[in-house]
Design a protein around this motif. Structure first.
Motif, short mmCIF file in Angstrom:
data_model
loop_
_atom_site.label_atom_id
_atom_site.label_comp_id
_atom_site.label_asym_id
_atom_site.label_seq_id
_atom_site.Cartn_x
_atom_site.Cartn_y
_atom_site.Cartn_z
N LEU A 259 0.80 -1.22 0.00
CA LEU A 259 0.00 0.00 0.00
C LEU A 259 0.84 1.27 0.00
O LEU A 259 0.44 2.30 -0.56
CB LEU A 259 -0.94 0.02 1.22
CG LEU A 259 -2.25 -0.78 1.11
CD1 LEU A 259 -3.07 -0.58 2.37
CD2 LEU A 259 -3.05 -0.39 -0.12
N HIS A 260 2.00 1.21 0.64
CA HIS A 260 2.84 2.41 0.74
C HIS A 260 3.58 2.71 -0.56
O HIS A 260 4.25 3.72 -0.68
CB HIS A 260 3.85 2.24 1.88
CG HIS A 260 4.77 1.07 1.68
ND1 HIS A 260 4.34 -0.24 1.83
CD2 HIS A 260 6.08 1.01 1.33
CE1 HIS A 260 5.36 -1.06 1.60
NE2 HIS A 260 6.42 -0.32 1.28
N GLU A 296 -7.64 2.54 -4.25
CA GLU A 296 -7.95 3.66 -3.37
C GLU A 296 -8.84 3.22 -2.22
O GLU A 296 -8.63 3.60 -1.05
CB GLU A 296 -8.65 4.76 -4.16
CG GLU A 296 -9.01 5.98 -3.31
CD GLU A 296 -9.80 7.02 -4.08
OE1 GLU A 296 -9.36 8.18 -4.11
OE2 GLU A 296 -10.86 6.67 -4.65
N ARG A 299 -6.91 1.23 0.31
CA ARG A 299 -6.11 2.14 1.12
C ARG A 299 -6.95 2.75 2.25
O ARG A 299 -6.53 2.81 3.41
CB ARG A 299 -5.53 3.27 0.25
CG ARG A 299 -4.50 2.84 -0.79
CD ARG A 299 -3.89 4.08 -1.45
NE ARG A 299 -3.16 3.79 -2.67
CZ ARG A 299 -1.91 3.33 -2.72
NH1 ARG A 299 -1.26 3.10 -1.59
NH2 ARG A 299 -1.32 3.11 -3.88
N GLN A 302 -7.89 0.17 4.96
CA GLN A 302 -6.77 -0.09 5.87
C GLN A 302 -6.54 1.09 6.81
O GLN A 302 -6.25 0.91 7.99
CB GLN A 302 -5.49 -0.38 5.07
CG GLN A 302 -4.31 -0.85 5.92
CD GLN A 302 -4.60 -2.13 6.68
OE1 GLN A 302 -5.42 -2.94 6.27
NE2 GLN A 302 -3.91 -2.31 7.80
N ALA A 303 -6.69 2.30 6.28
CA ALA A 303 -6.55 3.49 7.12
C ALA A 303 -7.61 3.50 8.23
O ALA A 303 -7.33 3.89 9.37
CB ALA A 303 -6.67 4.75 6.26
N CYS A 321 -0.50 3.87 4.36
CA CYS A 321 -1.57 3.44 3.45
C CYS A 321 -1.43 4.04 2.05
O CYS A 321 -2.29 3.80 1.19
CB CYS A 321 -2.94 3.80 4.03
SG CYS A 321 -3.28 2.96 5.59
N GLY A 322 -0.39 4.80 1.83
CA GLY A 322 -0.17 5.36 0.50
C GLY A 322 -1.20 6.37 0.08
O GLY A 322 -1.52 6.50 -1.10
N LEU A 323 -1.71 7.14 1.07
CA LEU A 323 -2.75 8.12 0.76
C LEU A 323 -2.21 9.51 0.49
O LEU A 323 -2.96 10.49 0.49
CB LEU A 323 -3.79 8.14 1.90
CG LEU A 323 -4.72 6.92 1.92
CD1 LEU A 323 -5.50 6.85 3.22
CD2 LEU A 323 -5.68 6.96 0.73
#
Length: 365
Positions: A259-260, A296, A299, A302-303, A321-323
């Motif tokens: 995810l990151h 998305e 992500r 998971q967040a 989370c790669g947001l």
């Protein structure tokens, strides 16, 4: 205490302890609550408690026009069996009621109907309930399906439990379904979402009938919000269940582990040894969404877990989370969940921890 009356409207205002109440002075409002299923008592007990608690305050202020609340069954046996096995015997069935009704609320829905059409007499009765004989018709949770089956809500804006969104749209495509809201109103039709949303809707009805101050007193007495913050979308999963053999299932764990990182179509397709074009076509067909939208939503899901279960900073969660940073995560949460990450954490974080019981819970666990 002082009174202010208006002859032309039959309305009055009573001022006592800074409470301002308006309502009809002359007659009780007949409220009929149909307990379609006893699986969850709050389906019908919640709205009932709102109206009966309102009556307590109306009597306290010496006012007329209270609610005459009656819980009825959709079957002639007049019996409701709860999910815990408790049997509730009602005085009457819905079909026994021939008079006009002020507020009719259908609580939940029997998806597993008997072969003998046990509920057909009820649907025949319900279909005859219109604006001419019923001032308000409402539903709680899956009760929207009952209103739809009776043909009462065609082409209207409605809501239901967030988990029944797709089912309602599929079964009744003529409806305008939006399950973001806890309750909606379209003309004389009211529909509410998950079971506790029936309380939100009933409080809104009390406010319509007697004003905000009285509705607020009832909400405080029941220790609930008069206007609950947020939307139903905060409670449900952004990702519907997919076939175990589908691409989304195959990708699930791998996407979570990366995810990151940057997860564009080419990167995912390379992982699956499929051409980007073919992957995009098959994935969209299986899930109804493009790969980028799926990533998305994974992500954000998971967040949400991090916000609920950890003390990680918002900045750290956005990075894990790669947001794309805190500002980007906030915009994404507002768009998909209609709330901010910080508000989401306050609402959904582990309950025992916020109550100061986390350490005790761990010791006893």
């Amino acid at each position: 205490m002082s009174f202010e009356t208006t002859k032309s409207t039959g309305k009055f205002v009573v001022m006592k302890d800074e409470v301002f109440i308006s309502g009809n002075m002359n007659q009780k409002k007949k409220v009929v609550i149909v307990a379609m299923t006893g699986r969850m008592l709050i389906d019908f007990a919640g709205p009932s408690d709102v109206f009966t608690t309102t009556n307590i305050f109306l009597k306290e202020y010496g006012l007329n026009g209270e609610y005459d609340v009656q819980i009825v069954t959709p079957t002639v046996d007049k019996m409701v069996t709860s999910g815990a096995g408790m049997k509730i015997l009602c005085d009457v069935s819905a079909m026994d009621i021939k008079s006009s009704i002020d507020t009719l609320i259908i609580c939940n829905y029997e998806f597993q109907e008997s072969p003998s059409d046990l509920f057909q007499p009820f649907y025949t009765w319900l279909a005859k309930r219109t604006e001419k004989n019923t001032r308000r018709i409402a539903s709680v949770c899956a009760g929207t399906f009952a209103l739809a089956k009776a043909g009462l809500i065609n082409n209207r804006k409605v809501t239901t439990h967030w988990n029944l969104n797709e089912k309602l749209k599929h079964n009744y495509p003529q409806l305008n379904v939006d399950t973001n809201f806890f309750f909606t109103k379209d003309g004389y039709i009211y529909t509410s979402g998950g079971v506790s949303s029936g309380v939100d809707m009933a409080l809104a009805m009390v406010e319509e009938d007697f004003g905000k101050e009285l509705a607020l007193k009832v909400a405080r007495e029941l220790v609930v919000y008069l206007y609950r913050p947020g939307y139903q979308s905060q409670f449900g999963s952004l990702l519907p269940s997919y076939n175990n053999s589908g691409l989304s299932q195959k990708l699930g764990n791998w996407v979570l582990e990366h995810l990151h990182e940057t997860l564009d179509v080419r990167r995912i397709a390379d992982h699956l040894n499929i051409s980007p074009r073919n992957f995009t076509r098959v994935f969209h067909k299986q899930t109804g969404m493009p790969p980028a939208k799926f990533v998305e939503k994974v992500r954000v899901e998971q967040a949400r877990k991090f916000l609920e279960d950890t003390d990680n900073s918002l900045e750290n969660i956005a990075e894990l989370c790669g947001l794309g940073g805190l500002s980007s995560m906030r915009r994404t949460f507002l768009r998909l969940l209609m709330t901010t990450p910080s508000d989401y954490r306050r609402t959904f974080r582990t309950s025992l921890k916020d109550a100061g019981l986390g350490k005790l819970h761990l010791l006893n666990g």
